[in-house]
Design a protein around this motif. Structure first.
Motif, mmCIF file in Angstrom:
data_model
loop_
_atom_site.group_PDB
_atom_site.id
_atom_site.type_symbol
_atom_site.label_atom_id
_atom_site.label_comp_id
_atom_site.label_asym_id
_atom_site.label_seq_id
_atom_site.Cartn_x
_atom_site.Cartn_y
_atom_site.Cartn_z
ATOM 1 N N LYS A 173 5.496 -7.760 9.126
ATOM 2 C CA LYS A 173 5.415 -7.483 9.204
ATOM 3 C C LYS A 173 4.517 -6.531 10.452
ATOM 4 O O LYS A 173 3.915 -6.176 10.788
ATOM 5 N N GLN B 281 5.154 -3.653 0.180
ATOM 6 C CA GLN B 281 4.589 -3.224 1.117
ATOM 7 C C GLN B 281 3.465 -2.058 0.984
ATOM 8 O O GLN B 281 2.387 -1.319 1.454
ATOM 9 N N ASN C 64 1.187 -1.925 -1.985
ATOM 10 C CA ASN C 64 0.599 -2.859 -1.255
ATOM 11 C C ASN C 64 -1.310 -1.770 -0.182
ATOM 12 O O ASN C 64 -1.629 -2.665 0.234
ATOM 13 N N ASP D 106 -0.421 -1.906 2.422
ATOM 14 C CA ASP D 106 0.478 -3.118 4.587
ATOM 15 C C ASP D 106 1.243 -2.444 4.914
ATOM 16 O O ASP D 106 1.116 -2.317 6.535
#
Length: 232
Positions: free
Chosen positions: A71, A90, A93, A95
């Motif tokens: 990340k 990601q 989600n 993120d």
């Protein structure tokens, strides 16, 4: 580096000054013409909270895709998601912040940024989600949307050949976004297959003049094929 000689001998030196939270503009299209070693060095350094501007985010486990694993990318500005499952995960989600931009508009954002043009008008995206919340203007009876240009703290670029002064040549389709990206970084680092002496590249052959380039490093490239198609 000494004088006009822009060659550095380590990836650590090539990316000296890259810090958390910076914006990185990366050349390449899919896995074609990507600065593989420079991306790997960002992975090794563990630099985080990056905004990355590129046509796409590589694939799972290679190219810019490796920066998703820990990340390291906070925001991705791209025109194509591609076959990258971790990118999709990601994004869904929450993120990863993703700003999808039409491909030609993204290229022009880089080019305009490198030319010192803060914004431009384009008809691309008018009437779609791309244009929501952006200024509009009518020219000669046609509606256009205003797009702001892009610059980065770093630009990482892959070229075929460069001299020690940073004058670059790209090869075939590996040119793609690289020439625009090279102009748009405060610090531009070019990873090349071959370094030659000044004067070995004819002025008429130069694609990116060395004035845009701050550092040059000789790389080794795996050159993966993103998706191999064969006849049955």
């Amino acid at each position: 580096m000494a004088g006009f000689d822009k060659v550095v001998n380590s990836y650590e030196a090539a990316l000296a000054g890259l810090e958390d939270g910076m914006t990185v503009i990366a050349g390449g299209f899919g896995l074609c013409g990507i600065p593989e070693g420079l991306i790997a060095e960002i992975k090794r350094q563990g630099t985080k909270a990056l905004t990355v501007v590129s046509n796409n985010c590589g694939v799972d486990g290679f190219g810019l895709g490796v920066l998703l694993e820990d990340k390291q990318i906070k925001k991705m500005i791209a025109s194509y998601v591609g076959e990258n499952a971790l990118f999709e995960q990601q994004l869904l989600n929450g993120d990863l912040d993703v700003e999808l931009t039409p491909q030609g508009t993204l290229a022009e954002k880089m080019r305009a940024g490198g030319a010192g043009i803060p914004a431009f008008f384009t008809a691309t995206g008018v009437g779609t989600m791309v244009a929501e919340g952006k200024p509009h203007k009518v020219f000669q009876g046609r509606e256009y949307v205003m797009e702001e240009s892009i610059t980065g703290d770093f630009a990482i670029v892959k070229a075929w050949k460069a001299d020690r002064f940073g004058n670059c040549i790209y090869r075939h389709t590996a040119m793609n976004f690289n020439p625009m990206a090279a102009t748009a970084g405060k610090i531009t680092v070019v990873e090349v297959e071959e370094i030659v002496e000044p004067g070995d590249i004819a002025p008429s052959e130069i694609h990116t003049p060395g004035i845009y380039v701050d550092r040059v490093i000789l790389g080794q490239f795996e050159k993966r094929i993103e998706k191999r198609m064969v006849r049955g």
